[in-house]
Write an enzyme that holds these catalytic residues in place. Structure first.
Site, PDB file in Angstrom:
ATOM      1  N   PRO A 284      36.848  33.810  40.381  1.00 26.81           N
ATOM      2  CA  PRO A 284      37.538  32.909  41.303  1.00 26.81           C
ATOM      3  C   PRO A 284      38.957  33.384  41.586  1.00 26.81           C
ATOM      4  CG  PRO A 284      37.409  31.937  39.101  1.00 26.81           C
ATOM      5  CD  PRO A 284      36.630  33.215  39.057  1.00 26.81           C
ATOM      6  N   ASP A 285      39.390  33.134  42.766  1.00 26.22           N
ATOM      7  CA  ASP A 285      40.777  33.426  43.117  1.00 26.22           C
ATOM      8  C   ASP A 285      41.628  32.289  42.567  1.00 26.22           C
ATOM      9  OD1 ASP A 285      43.207  33.949  44.160  1.00 26.22           O
ATOM     10  OD2 ASP A 285      42.613  33.841  46.254  1.00 26.22           O
ATOM     11  N   PHE A 286      42.053  32.466  41.316  1.00 27.43           N
ATOM     12  CA  PHE A 286      42.674  31.337  40.623  1.00 27.43           C
ATOM     13  C   PHE A 286      44.063  31.014  41.115  1.00 27.43           C
ATOM     14  CE2 PHE A 286      45.060  34.344  38.181  1.00 27.43           C
ATOM     15  CZ  PHE A 286      44.189  35.387  37.943  1.00 27.43           C
ATOM     16  N   ARG A 287      44.593  31.855  42.000  1.00 25.10           N
ATOM     17  CA  ARG A 287      45.925  31.560  42.530  1.00 25.10           C
ATOM     18  C   ARG A 287      45.856  30.697  43.787  1.00 25.10           C
ATOM     19  NH1 ARG A 287      47.009  36.660  40.244  1.00 25.10           N
ATOM     20  NH2 ARG A 287      48.687  36.512  38.748  1.00 25.10           N
TER      21      ARG A 287
ATOM     22  N   ASN B   5      43.974  43.312  37.461  1.00 25.38           N
ATOM     23  CA  ASN B   5      43.041  42.244  37.117  1.00 25.38           C
ATOM     24  C   ASN B   5      43.096  41.923  35.628  1.00 25.38           C
ATOM     25  OD1 ASN B   5      42.305  42.338  39.787  1.00 25.38           O
ATOM     26  ND2 ASN B   5      40.560  43.687  39.420  1.00 25.38           N
TER      27      ASN B   5
ATOM     28  N   ASP C 261      40.515  40.150  34.232  1.00 26.32           N
ATOM     29  CA  ASP C 261      39.157  39.730  33.876  1.00 26.32           C
ATOM     30  C   ASP C 261      38.471  40.684  32.923  1.00 26.32           C
ATOM     31  OD1 ASP C 261      38.124  41.890  35.592  1.00 26.32           O
ATOM     32  OD2 ASP C 261      38.799  40.608  37.229  1.00 26.32           O
TER      33      ASP C 261
ATOM     34  N   HIS D  62      48.660  43.711  34.092  1.00 27.46           N
ATOM     35  CA  HIS D  62      49.003  42.300  33.924  1.00 27.46           C
ATOM     36  C   HIS D  62      48.389  41.711  32.661  1.00 27.46           C
ATOM     37  CE1 HIS D  62      49.879  42.135  38.527  1.00 27.46           C
ATOM     38  NE2 HIS D  62      50.791  42.781  37.845  1.00 27.46           N
TER      39      HIS D  62
END
Ligand SMILES: [Zn+2]
Length: 359
Positions: free
Chosen positions: A94-97, A168, A170, A187
């Site tokens: 998901p694009d959590f931002r 990423n 993930d 990150h």
């Protein structure tokens, strides 16, 4: 803009092809006329616009096909990759931002003041629950790598991957089998975690049970809150990020895949490869220096990221090999009897038709 290009500072890793390019480049500028370069390939000539390639008076730009040709001829063998969210969305991350995404809705129950707060330490110490909601979602095991990740794995298997810089968090690069020493997770990662009080470091796996049970993990030594090693706002980037100082001047090919090149200092790295180095953007849109400071040897493969990678793989003649690798990994995952996301669109590309995604 990071490291100035062009200076090799006596790097022992200057390949003969690069020397040839530089020699050619001098010729192109009118210097060293008559000196025959060592290994002039048609593609290298095309990079330098020396004519005899294409039919538009020597102004032919480098194409994805030329890059594939350079790779096939092993003229590019120190590939640096910069990757972003665009390689993970095909895995269903998901694009959590973005407000409106499923995850963001999950976070609304916590009344976080604004989405970025989940990556702020001051907020984390007041209320770590929203961050751990995200952690639960992204903890290794929920998602599977896709075609783009396995292309990068194959690049590594062939000994061509100098380093993969990913934004990423993930961890799908690791799941795809790319060894951590080839990775810079700029990150951060959930693969490790640190106590916020005594700074002890632990494998992320130690706290899986807590995270899955919605418990805030505690340090077994000092009982401080344990935070996965994700880089929060204001935190320093991982030490490994500074490998870029050596990697980018050494690279002989740069791939920028699925990133909008908006987040610094990551974004500036694209300008840190030498001017002679082809840069390939595989992304939905034209971004960063590809849009505003384009070089003669930049290539942009725009559109769907997986289709772009697939086009490259076919030009490289690696389709069958990649297919086999993916199948093997899929069976491995099957044996682990976890997630099989066959409804996921990225996995339909496991059986690509001949001209799917090609220009
Ligand atoms: Zn501790």
């Amino acid at each position: 803009m990071g490291i100035p290009g062009g200076s090799l500072r006596g790097s022992p890793l200057t390949g003969s092809s690069l020397a040839a390019w530089r020699s050619l480049r001098e010729r192109g500028r009118g210097g060293g006329a008559g000196t025959r370069p060592f290994s002039l390939s048609a593609a290298a000539g095309a990079i330098l616009g020396l004519g005899g390639w294409g039919d538009d008076g020597g102004k032919q730009r480098l194409t994805l096909r030329d890059v594939a040709e350079l790779m096939r001829k092993k003229e590019c063998r120190r590939v640096v990759v910069m990757a972003g969210a665009g390689i993970s969305t095909p895995s269903g991350i998901p694009d959590f931002r973005s407000p409106g995404s499923g995850l963001y809705s999950n976070l609304e129950q916590y009344n976080i003041p604004y989405p970025e707060a989940i990556f702020e330490l001051t907020y984390f110490f007041i209320n770590p629950k929203p961050f751990f909601t995200l952690a639960k979602e992204l903890y290794p095991g929920n998602y599977r790598p896709n075609y783009a990740h396995y292309f990068l794995r194959l690049l590594h298997d062939k000994g061509l991957l100098l380093r993969l810089y990913t934004q990423n968090i993930d961890g799908l690069e690791r799941v795809a089998g790319i060894p951590p020493d080839r990775l810079v997770e700029a990150h951060g990662t959930f693969a490790t975690a640190s106590c916020t009080v005594c700074r002890r470091n632990f494998p992320g796996e130690d706290f899986r049970g807590d995270v899955m049970a919605d418990r805030v993990p505690r340090c077994p030594v000092c009982t401080g809150v344990v935070k996965p090693d994700i880089v929060f706002f204001g935190e320093e980037l991982p030490q490994r990020f500074f490998l870029h100082v050596a990697d980018f001047p050494m690279a002989d090919l740069l791939f920028v895949i699925g990133t909008s090149l908006e987040v610094e200092p990551f974004a500036s790295l694209a300008g840190a490869v030498r001017g002679s180095v082809p840069r390939v953007l595989i992304n939905r849109d034209l971004v960063g220096p590809f849009a505003w400071r384009q070089r003669h040897n930049d290539v942009a493969q725009l559109g769907d990221v997986v289709s772009g990678v697939q086009a490259l793989v076919e030009l490289l003649g690696w389709s069958q090999e990649l297919q086999t690798l993916i199948q093997k990994e899929k069976e491995k995952v099957g044996r682990d009897k976890t997630w099989l996301l066959d409804s996921n669109p990225a996995f339909r590309l496991f059986s690509p038709s001949a001209d799917d995604g090609l220009e």
